[in-house]
Design an enzyme around this catalytic site. Structure first.
Site, mmCIF file in Angstrom:
data_model
loop_
_atom_site.group_PDB
_atom_site.id
_atom_site.type_symbol
_atom_site.label_atom_id
_atom_site.label_comp_id
_atom_site.label_asym_id
_atom_site.label_seq_id
_atom_site.Cartn_x
_atom_site.Cartn_y
_atom_site.Cartn_z
ATOM 1 N N SER A 142 66.238 26.829 66.287
ATOM 2 C CA SER A 142 65.200 25.897 66.770
ATOM 3 C C SER A 142 65.425 25.527 68.230
ATOM 4 O O SER A 142 64.473 25.445 69.010
ATOM 5 C CB SER A 142 65.193 24.620 65.943
ATOM 6 O OG SER A 142 64.838 24.930 64.632
ATOM 7 N N GLY B 14 71.969 25.689 61.722
ATOM 8 C CA GLY B 14 72.880 25.219 62.777
ATOM 9 C C GLY B 14 73.270 26.298 63.777
ATOM 10 O O GLY B 14 74.000 26.020 64.732
ATOM 11 N N GLY C 39 71.353 27.702 65.898
ATOM 12 C CA GLY C 39 70.696 27.432 67.188
ATOM 13 C C GLY C 39 69.282 27.975 67.285
ATOM 14 O O GLY C 39 68.690 27.985 68.376
ATOM 15 N N SER D 52 65.624 32.749 57.014
ATOM 16 C CA SER D 52 65.217 34.063 56.478
ATOM 17 C C SER D 52 66.432 34.924 56.146
ATOM 18 O O SER D 52 66.701 35.912 56.835
ATOM 19 C CB SER D 52 64.244 34.779 57.414
ATOM 20 O OG SER D 52 64.578 34.676 58.780
ATOM 21 N N GLY E 118 68.970 33.337 61.290
ATOM 22 C CA GLY E 118 70.378 32.961 61.417
ATOM 23 C C GLY E 118 70.681 31.781 60.511
ATOM 24 O O GLY E 118 69.767 31.156 59.953
ATOM 25 N N LEU E 119 71.966 31.479 60.422
ATOM 26 C CA LEU E 119 72.414 30.365 59.577
ATOM 27 C C LEU E 119 71.835 29.039 60.061
ATOM 28 O O LEU E 119 71.483 28.898 61.242
ATOM 29 C CB LEU E 119 73.939 30.264 59.636
ATOM 30 C CG LEU E 119 74.736 31.420 59.011
ATOM 31 C CD1 LEU E 119 76.210 31.279 59.393
ATOM 32 C CD2 LEU E 119 74.569 31.445 57.505
HETATM 33 P P1 ADP Z 1 68.985 25.980 63.539
HETATM 34 O O1 ADP Z 1 67.546 25.860 63.954
HETATM 35 O O2 ADP Z 1 69.512 27.393 63.629
HETATM 36 O O3 ADP Z 1 69.293 25.335 62.220
HETATM 37 P P2 ADP Z 1 69.443 23.993 65.555
HETATM 38 O O4 ADP Z 1 68.865 24.573 66.811
HETATM 39 O O5 ADP Z 1 68.637 22.982 64.805
HETATM 40 O O6 ADP Z 1 69.880 25.203 64.602
HETATM 41 O O7 ADP Z 1 70.856 23.343 65.849
HETATM 42 C C1 ADP Z 1 71.828 23.975 66.645
HETATM 43 C C2 ADP Z 1 72.769 22.914 67.199
HETATM 44 O O8 ADP Z 1 73.801 23.554 67.966
HETATM 45 C C3 ADP Z 1 72.050 21.946 68.132
HETATM 46 O O9 ADP Z 1 72.592 20.664 67.969
HETATM 47 C C4 ADP Z 1 72.393 22.519 69.522
HETATM 48 O O10 ADP Z 1 72.385 21.526 70.529
HETATM 49 C C5 ADP Z 1 73.809 23.050 69.297
HETATM 50 N N1 ADP Z 1 74.208 24.132 70.196
HETATM 51 C C6 ADP Z 1 75.368 24.169 70.888
HETATM 52 N N2 ADP Z 1 75.461 25.292 71.619
HETATM 53 C C7 ADP Z 1 74.339 26.006 71.378
HETATM 54 C C8 ADP Z 1 73.847 27.251 71.872
HETATM 55 N N3 ADP Z 1 74.560 27.998 72.726
HETATM 56 N N4 ADP Z 1 72.653 27.694 71.414
HETATM 57 C C9 ADP Z 1 71.935 26.942 70.539
HETATM 58 N N5 ADP Z 1 72.335 25.744 70.048
HETATM 59 C C10 ADP Z 1 73.536 25.266 70.464
#
Ligand code: ADP
Length: 193
Positions: free
Chosen positions: A31, A27, A29, A98, A24-25
């Protein structure tokens, strides 16, 4: 060749090894959800490993940049490491943007069909930009990060992921539970909610 096969290693661990491939993009979620699922599995006594795009890039992949060719190599190496860990008997969670379908398909084809789950961690680009947990979109939009997925590099959404998570619609607990539910139905875990 090792005389001990992957079935024997998995049997010792009393678990069914699998790869959860979260795409996924930035941000979206990945991680956050990967960590929540890993913790739930660990609490249940499973031996897991989390391969995070960032961590892989610090070490094994620190010679790679973000050009299309380097992204392909980043995925290839991560998939090969995940495969080795699968053969060691682990439940492996890979959390990487990815962006390209072809490389995700190559990762899938490295292991058995019943050992690989593609998880599409889906949030609209505008929401990811708003969340911007690492300040990367701001930098990419300011032209400071070339080849940034969603801004100056493409993302190809999965066409038939085993699991589709809408992180703009559900909270982290519900989404982690959605994954655990599939793992229970596949016989990977009996872990309760
Ligand atoms: P990625 O690993 O895809 O780049 P991260 O997990 O690092 O994304 O960041 C996602 C951000 O969005 C975090 O700050 C998280 O707290 C926030 N967030 C808000 N709602 C959700 C949700 N439903 N699922 C996952 N993350 C969320």
């Amino acid at each position: 060749m090792s005389a001990i096969g992957k079935g024997a290693r998995a049997e010792l661990k009393g678990q069914r090894p699998s790869i959860l491939w979260m795409t996924g993009l930035s941000g979206a979620g990945k991680s956050t959800i990967a960590n929540r699922v890993e913790e739930a599995l660990w609490r249940c006594g499973h031996h897991t490993m989390l391969l995070d795009g960032d961590n892989m890039r610090f070490g094994l992949n620190n010679d790679l940049a973000f050009t299309d060719a380097d992204r392909v190599e980043n995925i290839r190496r991560t998939a090969e490491v995940a495969k080795l860990m699968l053969e060691a008997g682990l439940i492996v969670i890979c959390s990487l943007i990815s962006p390209f379908r072809r490389e995700r398909m190559l990762a899938r084809q490295l292991v058995g069909a019943d050992e690989f789950l593609e998880v599409f961690v889906d949030a609209p680009l505008d929401l990811c930009k708003q969340r911007d947990p690492k300040g990367l979109y701001a930098r990419a939009l300011a032209g400071q990060i070339p080849n940034f997925t969603g801004i100056s590099s493409s993302y190809e959404p999965p066409e038939a992921p085993e699991i589709h998570l809408r992180t703009d619609m559900h909270d982290v607990d519900a989404l982690a539970e959605q994954i655990l539910d599939v793992l229970r139905r596949r016989g990977v875990t009996v872990c309760g909610p």
